[in-house]
Design a protein around this motif. Structure first.
Motif, PDB file in Angstrom:
ATOM      1  N   GLY A 247       0.855  -1.246  -0.186  1.00 38.40           N
ATOM      2  CA  GLY A 247      -0.057  -0.133   0.043  1.00 38.40           C
ATOM      3  C   GLY A 247       0.874   1.345  -0.134  1.00 38.40           C
ATOM      4  O   GLY A 247       0.337   2.184  -0.627  1.00 38.40           O
ATOM      5  N   SER A 248       1.987   1.242   0.861  1.00 32.69           N
ATOM      6  CA  SER A 248       2.928   2.339   0.674  1.00 32.69           C
ATOM      7  C   SER A 248       3.427   2.489  -0.597  1.00 32.69           C
ATOM      8  O   SER A 248       3.802   3.893  -1.038  1.00 32.69           O
ATOM      9  CB  SER A 248       4.028   2.259   1.625  1.00 32.69           C
ATOM     10  N   SER A 313      -4.477   3.372   6.299  1.00 32.53           N
ATOM     11  CA  SER A 313      -4.871   2.945   4.932  1.00 32.53           C
ATOM     12  C   SER A 313      -6.003   3.713   4.479  1.00 32.53           C
ATOM     13  O   SER A 313      -6.232   4.328   3.428  1.00 32.53           O
ATOM     14  CB  SER A 313      -5.171   1.413   4.549  1.00 32.53           C
ATOM     15  N   GLY A 314      -7.184   3.976   5.341  1.00 33.74           N
ATOM     16  CA  GLY A 314      -8.462   4.654   4.754  1.00 33.74           C
ATOM     17  C   GLY A 314      -8.014   6.309   4.758  1.00 33.74           C
ATOM     18  O   GLY A 314      -8.574   6.775   3.751  1.00 33.74           O
ATOM     19  N   THR A 315      -6.869   6.744   5.382  1.00 33.92           N
ATOM     20  CA  THR A 315      -6.718   8.142   5.374  1.00 33.92           C
ATOM     21  C   THR A 315      -6.069   8.358   4.028  1.00 33.92           C
ATOM     22  O   THR A 315      -6.220   9.358   3.313  1.00 33.92           O
ATOM     23  CB  THR A 315      -5.851   8.801   6.360  1.00 33.92           C
ATOM     24  N   PHE A 316      -4.998   7.370   3.569  1.00 31.48           N
ATOM     25  CA  PHE A 316      -4.256   7.612   2.287  1.00 31.48           C
ATOM     26  C   PHE A 316      -5.079   7.429   1.163  1.00 31.48           C
ATOM     27  O   PHE A 316      -5.072   8.211   0.140  1.00 31.48           O
ATOM     28  CB  PHE A 316      -3.316   6.535   2.097  1.00 31.48           C
ATOM     29  N   ILE A 317      -6.336   6.642   1.221  1.00 28.88           N
ATOM     30  CA  ILE A 317      -7.119   6.650   0.101  1.00 28.88           C
ATOM     31  C   ILE A 317      -7.973   7.941   0.137  1.00 28.88           C
ATOM     32  O   ILE A 317      -8.079   8.419  -1.112  1.00 28.88           O
ATOM     33  CB  ILE A 317      -8.147   5.441   0.365  1.00 28.88           C
ATOM     34  N   GLY A 372       7.097  -6.768  -0.467  1.00 29.10           N
ATOM     35  CA  GLY A 372       5.882  -6.149  -0.692  1.00 29.10           C
ATOM     36  C   GLY A 372       5.959  -4.703  -1.395  1.00 29.10           C
ATOM     37  O   GLY A 372       5.199  -4.362  -2.196  1.00 29.10           O
ATOM     38  N   PHE A 373       7.097  -3.725  -0.817  1.00 33.99           N
ATOM     39  CA  PHE A 373       7.182  -2.710  -1.467  1.00 33.99           C
ATOM     40  C   PHE A 373       7.911  -2.541  -3.015  1.00 33.99           C
ATOM     41  O   PHE A 373       7.453  -2.090  -3.764  1.00 33.99           O
ATOM     42  CB  PHE A 373       8.379  -1.827  -0.647  1.00 33.99           C
ATOM     43  N   GLY A 374       8.628  -3.658  -3.205  1.00 34.71           N
ATOM     44  CA  GLY A 374       9.269  -3.859  -4.267  1.00 34.71           C
ATOM     45  C   GLY A 374       8.290  -4.358  -5.516  1.00 34.71           C
ATOM     46  O   GLY A 374       7.922  -3.917  -6.584  1.00 34.71           O
ATOM     47  N   VAL A 375       7.507  -5.191  -5.142  1.00 36.02           N
ATOM     48  CA  VAL A 375       6.486  -5.856  -6.196  1.00 36.02           C
ATOM     49  C   VAL A 375       5.373  -4.752  -6.384  1.00 36.02           C
ATOM     50  O   VAL A 375       4.847  -4.535  -7.365  1.00 36.02           O
ATOM     51  CB  VAL A 375       5.760  -7.227  -5.338  1.00 36.02           C
ATOM     52  N   GLY A 376       4.933  -3.843  -5.128  1.00 35.94           N
ATOM     53  CA  GLY A 376       3.926  -2.893  -5.441  1.00 35.94           C
ATOM     54  C   GLY A 376       4.524  -1.739  -6.359  1.00 35.94           C
ATOM     55  O   GLY A 376       3.710  -1.467  -7.166  1.00 35.94           O
ATOM     56  N   MET A 377       5.713  -1.542  -6.177  1.00 38.71           N
ATOM     57  CA  MET A 377       6.229  -0.576  -7.031  1.00 38.71           C
ATOM     58  C   MET A 377       5.943  -1.130  -8.554  1.00 38.71           C
ATOM     59  O   MET A 377       5.836  -0.110  -9.380  1.00 38.71           O
ATOM     60  CB  MET A 377       7.743  -0.287  -6.891  1.00 38.71           C
ATOM     61  N   ILE A 378       6.333  -2.020  -8.773  1.00 37.82           N
ATOM     62  CA  ILE A 378       6.456  -2.718 -10.012  1.00 37.82           C
ATOM     63  C   ILE A 378       5.019  -2.915 -10.524  1.00 37.82           C
ATOM     64  O   ILE A 378       4.345  -2.359 -11.729  1.00 37.82           O
ATOM     65  CB  ILE A 378       6.903  -4.024 -10.391  1.00 37.82           C
ATOM     66  N   VAL A 379       3.951  -3.281  -9.993  1.00 38.79           N
ATOM     67  CA  VAL A 379       2.305  -3.434 -10.285  1.00 38.79           C
ATOM     68  C   VAL A 379       2.007  -2.074 -10.122  1.00 38.79           C
ATOM     69  O   VAL A 379       1.207  -1.601 -11.360  1.00 38.79           O
ATOM     70  CB  VAL A 379       1.997  -4.475  -9.213  1.00 38.79           C
ATOM     71  N   ALA A 396      -4.978  -1.099  -3.363  1.00 37.05           N
ATOM     72  CA  ALA A 396      -3.717  -1.346  -2.595  1.00 37.05           C
ATOM     73  C   ALA A 396      -3.968  -1.094  -1.142  1.00 37.05           C
ATOM     74  O   ALA A 396      -3.765  -2.272  -0.358  1.00 37.05           O
ATOM     75  CB  ALA A 396      -2.461  -0.612  -3.115  1.00 37.05           C
ATOM     76  N   HIS A 397      -4.625  -0.217  -0.698  1.00 37.24           N
ATOM     77  CA  HIS A 397      -4.797   0.272   0.486  1.00 37.24           C
ATOM     78  C   HIS A 397      -5.771  -0.593   0.980  1.00 37.24           C
ATOM     79  O   HIS A 397      -6.188  -0.848   2.295  1.00 37.24           O
ATOM     80  CB  HIS A 397      -4.816   1.607   0.851  1.00 37.24           C
ATOM     81  N   GLY A 398      -6.928  -0.716   0.192  1.00 38.84           N
ATOM     82  CA  GLY A 398      -7.978  -1.519   0.339  1.00 38.84           C
ATOM     83  C   GLY A 398      -7.755  -3.082   0.944  1.00 38.84           C
ATOM     84  O   GLY A 398      -8.549  -3.602   1.898  1.00 38.84           O
ATOM     85  N   ALA A 399      -6.824  -3.488   0.111  1.00 42.07           N
ATOM     86  CA  ALA A 399      -6.190  -5.056   0.693  1.00 42.07           C
ATOM     87  C   ALA A 399      -5.775  -4.831   1.911  1.00 42.07           C
ATOM     88  O   ALA A 399      -5.840  -5.757   2.741  1.00 42.07           O
ATOM     89  CB  ALA A 399      -5.281  -5.444  -0.365  1.00 42.07           C
ATOM     90  N   ALA A 400      -5.016  -3.764   2.264  1.00 42.42           N
ATOM     91  CA  ALA A 400      -4.383  -3.832   3.755  1.00 42.42           C
ATOM     92  C   ALA A 400      -5.720  -3.868   4.729  1.00 42.42           C
ATOM     93  O   ALA A 400      -5.503  -4.311   5.803  1.00 42.42           O
ATOM     94  CB  ALA A 400      -3.523  -2.695   3.701  1.00 42.42           C
ATOM     95  N   ILE A 401      -6.491  -2.927   4.375  1.00 42.46           N
ATOM     96  CA  ILE A 401      -7.802  -3.032   5.355  1.00 42.46           C
ATOM     97  C   ILE A 401      -8.520  -4.214   5.547  1.00 42.46           C
ATOM     98  O   ILE A 401      -8.814  -4.462   6.721  1.00 42.46           O
ATOM     99  CB  ILE A 401      -8.652  -1.866   4.812  1.00 42.46           C
ATOM    100  N   VAL A 402      -8.675  -4.882   4.328  1.00 41.42           N
ATOM    101  CA  VAL A 402      -9.463  -6.372   4.640  1.00 41.42           C
ATOM    102  C   VAL A 402      -8.469  -7.247   5.483  1.00 41.42           C
ATOM    103  O   VAL A 402      -9.102  -7.653   6.520  1.00 41.42           O
ATOM    104  CB  VAL A 402      -9.586  -6.959   3.108  1.00 41.42           C
ATOM    105  N   LEU A 403      -7.468  -7.132   5.199  1.00 39.70           N
ATOM    106  CA  LEU A 403      -6.219  -8.061   5.902  1.00 39.70           C
ATOM    107  C   LEU A 403      -6.229  -7.836   7.491  1.00 39.70           C
ATOM    108  O   LEU A 403      -6.229  -8.406   8.426  1.00 39.70           O
ATOM    109  CB  LEU A 403      -5.165  -8.234   5.559  1.00 39.70           C
TER     110      LEU A 403
END
Length: 457
Positions: A247-248, A313-317, A372-379, A396-403
């Protein structure tokens, strides 16, 4: 210490963090200037993250062989030496040197952070973990803003060489503060290793003992991982940290795009204001956490980490939702506060692990976060070419909220089971005999249970 020496160390860490964030901008620009290819910038970041990934896996083995003070000192010296090598490299070797610097900085930075976080319980007194972690996070947050804010000025006015030399100096300052720690620099030697052997037979015995020690260390690694897996919700906690890193990566990549959409003539304005207000929220929440722990004798614990992740995550969205400036400033402040809460609660919780497991936990965490950060940057980079910043960050941050919701439910269920067990007559006496030497989760160890207790014995 001891708090005075720790404050000095955090000052050195904040100074080196300033250099690190300064170089995030300077090195990326320099890679593009040398290679004239955007792909090279991506490869440069990938090498750095990959080196950090490997260093996280190796951290426990490194700390089993060398002292924490030695690892932190040489990690800073290695980064300073790499930057000096870059400054002195001839023109024809600049590209290769850049990627070598990327690997050294990525690996050394991860080793330093794993060592620092896992060693804090040995540096400060009992119940001072939250204070120590808050001080560390506050210093890094202010350094991040200063590094990003000054990078453009330093590079444009003084040039790349000056930026690299400034960064080199910051690492040397941090290395100097490490030397001031009242900790051994060299590993203690066993009696069998204290001198030369008197005869060849003794030498063979030494070799045999060394082989047995190496075999024992190899056996301890999987045993430690098994022990970590037995800690309540720790695996889910580390997994959530990895998704949080993804998410970051989304908001870090999307901020420049979103800022350009808001004001194409001055895209840096939104990014600068957002990160400055974010850092202010981060620093303010550290003051609140320190006072809360001092007044109650408790830490926010594992539950605070889950709730903080949801809020963050909610505030970043919301930051990408096109809100008015005033509302966005408030959102950025809350995002920084929630980010600071999750960092301190997560680090403090892992620090309640016994020393051998603690190093493995922080090494595993660093590996997962880099992944997580490396894969995230590519995707995310690919997704931003097709979707809006709000959509990308929301997913991205929604997935963090669910988990995080799953994690909070697990923690609350564990807390409920513990309270029910304690309500049974005689359970406290049985638990006291069974768990003598154990402690509740959280650095304050004030007897507060949060459903994710970590054994301290």
């Amino acid at each position: 210490m001891q708090e005075r020496r720790y404050r000095i160390l955090v000052t050195g860490y904040a100074i080196s963090s300033y250099g690190t964030f300064l170089n995030v901008v300077a090195l990326s620009l320099y890679v593009y200037a040398v290679t004239d290819r955007a792909l090279a910038v991506g490869v440069f970041m990938a090498v750095r993250l990959a080196a950090g990934f490997v260093a996280g896996l190796a951290a426990a083995a490194v700390l089993a062989r060398w002292t924490a003070k030695g690892v932190m000192f040489w990690a800073n010296v290695a980064q300073a030496a790499a930057l000096l090598l870059l400054v002195l490299a001839p023109d024809g070797f600049r590209t290769g040197t850049l990627f070598a610097v990327s690997a050294v900085v990525g690996a050394s930075g991860t080793l330093f952070m794993v060592t620092l976080r896992s060693s804090i319980p040995d540096m400060v007194g009992e119940g001072r973990h939250t204070w120590a972690n808050s001080l560390m996070v506050s210093g890094r947050s202010m350094a991040m803003v200063a590094g990003f804010a000054s990078s453009g000025v330093v590079v444009s006015l003084l040039g790349y060489t000056a930026a690299f030399l400034v960064d080199m100096a910051t690492f040397l300052v941090c290395a100097l503060t490490v030397l001031l720690l009242p900790m051994p620099m060299s590993p203690a030697r066993s009696d069998d290793e204290s001198g030369d052997e008197k005869d060849g037979q003794g030498s063979q015995g030494e070799e045999s003992d060394g082989g047995q020690d190496r075999e024992a260390r190899r056996r301890r690694v999987p045993a430690a991982l098994v022990a970590l897996g037995a800690v309540p919700v720790l695996g889910l906690m580390v997994a959530l940290r990895g998704i949080d890193a993804l998410g970051s990566s989304s908001h870090n990549a999307a901020l420049p795009v979103y800022s350009t959409e808001l004001d194409a003539d001055n895209p840096a304005v939104f990014v600068s204001v957002f990160w400055c207000v974010w850092a202010l929220g981060n620093v303010l929440v550290q003051q609140v956490l320190q006072r809360y722990t001092k007044r109650t004798g408790r830490s926010v614990g594992a539950l605070g980490f889950g709730l903080g992740t949801i809020a963050m995550s909610g505030t970043f969205i919301l930051a990408f939702a096109g809100l008015p400036w005033a509302a966005t400033v408030v959102v950025a402040l809350l995002a920084g506060a929630a980010d600071g809460l999750t960092e301190v609660s997560y680090t403090s919780h892992l620090q309640t692990l016994p020393s051998p497991l603690r190093t493995h936990a922080f090494g595993l965490s660093a590996t997962v976060e880099n992944l997580g950060f490396g894969v995230g940057m590519i995707v995310v980079a690919a997704a931003l070419d097709v979707f809006t910043p709000l959509s990308v960050v929301g997913v991205a941050h929604g997935a963090a909220i669910v988990l995080a919701l799953v994690y909070v439910a697990r923690v609350l269920r564990g807390r409920g089971a513990q309270e029910a067990q304690e309500a049974v007559p005689g359970s406290e006496e049985r638990e006291g005999k069974k768990g003598k030497g154990e402690s509740g989760a959280g650095p304050a160890r004030g007897g507060h249970r949060d459903g994710a207790e970590v054994s301290g014995g």
